[in-house]
Design a protein around this motif. Structure first.
Motif, mmCIF file in Angstrom:
data_model
loop_
_atom_site.group_PDB
_atom_site.id
_atom_site.type_symbol
_atom_site.label_atom_id
_atom_site.label_comp_id
_atom_site.label_asym_id
_atom_site.label_seq_id
_atom_site.Cartn_x
_atom_site.Cartn_y
_atom_site.Cartn_z
ATOM 1 N N VAL A 67 0.878 -1.173 0.000
ATOM 2 C CA VAL A 67 0.000 0.000 0.000
ATOM 3 C C VAL A 67 0.910 1.216 0.000
ATOM 4 O O VAL A 67 1.912 1.248 0.717
ATOM 5 N N GLN A 68 0.584 2.207 -0.798
ATOM 6 C CA GLN A 68 1.446 3.377 -0.900
ATOM 7 C C GLN A 68 1.228 4.320 0.274
ATOM 8 O O GLN A 68 0.096 4.770 0.508
ATOM 9 N N PRO A 69 2.271 4.640 1.051
ATOM 10 C CA PRO A 69 2.122 5.609 2.147
ATOM 11 C C PRO A 69 1.805 6.996 1.604
ATOM 12 O O PRO A 69 2.186 7.355 0.484
ATOM 13 N N SER A 70 1.086 7.782 2.398
ATOM 14 C CA SER A 70 0.772 9.153 2.000
ATOM 15 C C SER A 70 2.022 10.025 2.081
ATOM 16 O O SER A 70 2.986 9.696 2.778
ATOM 17 N N LYS A 71 1.997 11.142 1.384
ATOM 18 C CA LYS A 71 3.153 12.038 1.363
ATOM 19 C C LYS A 71 3.476 12.549 2.761
ATOM 20 O O LYS A 71 2.583 12.820 3.558
ATOM 21 N N GLY A 72 4.756 12.684 3.015
ATOM 22 C CA GLY A 72 5.207 13.140 4.331
ATOM 23 C C GLY A 72 5.566 12.015 5.258
ATOM 24 O O GLY A 72 6.177 12.236 6.319
ATOM 25 N N SER A 73 5.214 10.780 4.906
ATOM 26 C CA SER A 73 5.557 9.627 5.732
ATOM 27 C C SER A 73 7.048 9.318 5.594
ATOM 28 O O SER A 73 7.638 9.495 4.522
ATOM 29 N N ARG A 74 7.641 8.820 6.684
ATOM 30 C CA ARG A 74 9.047 8.419 6.639
ATOM 31 C C ARG A 74 9.161 6.975 7.094
ATOM 32 O O ARG A 74 8.699 6.609 8.170
ATOM 33 N N ILE A 75 9.791 6.147 6.250
ATOM 34 C CA ILE A 75 10.089 4.759 6.589
ATOM 35 C C ILE A 75 11.562 4.544 6.280
ATOM 36 O O ILE A 75 11.978 4.621 5.117
ATOM 37 N N VAL A 76 12.352 4.302 7.311
ATOM 38 C CA VAL A 76 13.785 4.094 7.134
ATOM 39 C C VAL A 76 14.092 2.639 7.449
ATOM 40 O O VAL A 76 13.889 2.180 8.578
ATOM 41 N N PHE A 77 14.566 1.910 6.443
ATOM 42 C CA PHE A 77 14.898 0.501 6.609
ATOM 43 C C PHE A 77 16.395 0.305 6.374
ATOM 44 O O PHE A 77 16.906 0.654 5.310
ATOM 45 N N CYS A 78 17.074 -0.200 7.395
ATOM 46 C CA CYS A 78 18.526 -0.418 7.317
ATOM 47 C C CYS A 78 19.252 0.857 6.884
ATOM 48 O O CYS A 78 20.173 0.823 6.052
ATOM 49 N N GLY A 79 18.790 1.993 7.430
ATOM 50 C CA GLY A 79 19.442 3.268 7.165
ATOM 51 C C GLY A 79 19.037 3.944 5.873
ATOM 52 O O GLY A 79 19.558 5.023 5.554
ATOM 53 N N ARG A 80 18.103 3.360 5.130
ATOM 54 C CA ARG A 80 17.704 3.931 3.834
ATOM 55 C C ARG A 80 16.245 4.342 3.854
ATOM 56 O O ARG A 80 15.385 3.563 4.245
ATOM 57 N N GLU A 81 15.976 5.559 3.412
ATOM 58 C CA GLU A 81 14.607 6.052 3.320
ATOM 59 C C GLU A 81 13.910 5.382 2.143
ATOM 60 O O GLU A 81 14.382 5.446 1.006
ATOM 61 N N ILE A 82 12.781 4.700 2.433
ATOM 62 C CA ILE A 82 12.140 3.903 1.383
ATOM 63 C C ILE A 82 10.704 4.323 1.079
ATOM 64 O O ILE A 82 10.082 3.778 0.168
#
Length: 327
Positions: A67-82
């Motif tokens: 599912v596509q997150p809405s704008k402004g959301s931050r998800i950082v996985f293993c140091g990378r913004e995804i």
């Protein structure tokens, strides 16, 4: 020594535009996930609980970009913004992030044998080359989840529910992930089978160094498998703490109500059941202020006006609560 974070979520929102069925045709917004922030430490299991419809599954699907997150959301996985990566950029990361689904039958292709399904995953992600190597890897995956290698030639309808969920787990393991989202992985199974799957997940975590986000509504299961637990209500996390701390000393009124509903097997141990008034509001009609205040037994006037933040409780940074009683 403090463990490193494998996942950090900040202000995650998943809003869906909904067109009104009236003559005006006006658009509303369903706020399925409405500003969630938390982190998952490498090698741990973070349990996520809450009533049906609170946004748990949507949250999990947003993390793995189903599912596509809405704008402004931050998800950082293993140091990378995804959160805003394109599909082409995100595809290599899919090997690191996998999902085990609630319905083991609906998530498997009925037209493919188990061997064909697993082989397809191995081929698409370039895990093995050649028929022999692929066959060996499929046998290894089935053995790891407690299934006979002969089952590779069977179709999903030829398995029991527990066996199908083992196949789903094998499929998630096929790409050697480091992080797995378990979305209600035992809720569709008989109680006698649930413990087998839970123990399998714990064994796999120990042997492979996996990290889990474990989504469930069964609080007893969550207590057993989780290192920390986050409680979600109407698209937001209202409390997060170590499992032992949260179950022994819940602070948020919603968490207290949830835990009071757990059956007590010991006859001499009794606790008062907290019955919440009203029904869970829908994502189209989230109340102003604290979203829990219409059902909260200790709501104050300020709760109707101000939305509480998820803040540490006193000096305990590991126990955070979103309630004006503590702010």
């Amino acid at each position: 020594m403090q463990r490193e974070q494998i996942l950090s979520v900040s202000g995650l929102k998943v809003h869906f535009p909904v067109r009104s069925s009236g003559l005006s045709g006006s658009k509303q917004v369903a706020k399925a996930v409405n500003g969630v922030s938390f982190e998952v430490l490498k090698g741990e299991t973070l349990g996520l609980v809450g009533e049906s419809g609170c946004g748990k599954t949507t949250l999990g699907r947003a993390i793995v970009r189903l599912v596509q997150p809405s704008k402004g959301s931050r998800i950082v996985f293993c140091g990378r913004e995804i959160a805003e990566l394109g599909n082409k950029e995100f595809r290599p990361l899919r090997k690191e992030m996998q999902m085990i689904f609630q319905d083991p039958f609906g998530s498997l292709n009925p037209r493919l044998t188990v061997g064909q399904m697993l082989g397809e995953v191995l081929k698409v992600h370039g895990i093995t080359k050649g028929t022999k190597a692929t066959s060996q890897k499929i046998d290894e995956l089935l053995d790891r989840v407690g299934l006979n290698s002969e089952y590779a030639s069977r179709y999903p309808h030829e398995f029991s529910g527990g066996q199908r969920q083992r196949v789903g787990i094998a499929r998630a393991l096929a790409v050697n992930p480091s992080f797995i989202i378990c979305d209600e992985p035992v809720s569709a199974l008989d109680v006698s089978i649930q413990s087998q799957i839970i123990n399998l997940l714990k064994d796999l975590q120990r042997d492979l160094g996996l990290t889990y986000l474990f989504i469930a509504h069964d609080l007893s299961v969550v207590e057993y498998i989780s290192d920390r637990v986050a409680v979600m209500y109407l698209g937001r996390i209202v409390e997060i703490a170590d499992a032992g701390t949260l179950y022994a000393n819940p602070k948020h009124p919603y968490t207290q109500a949830l835990l009071s509903a757990i059956p007590m097997p010991e006859l001499d141990r009794k606790h008062e059941r907290i019955v919440l008034k009203g029904d869970l509001p829908g994502p189209l009609s989230i109340p102003e202020g604290c979203s829990f205040h219409p059902r909260c037994p200790v709501a104050m006037d300020e709760c109707r006006r101000r939305e509480p933040e998820l803040l540490p409780l006193n000096d305990d940074s590991s126990h955070r609560v979103s309630c004006l009683l503590y702010q």
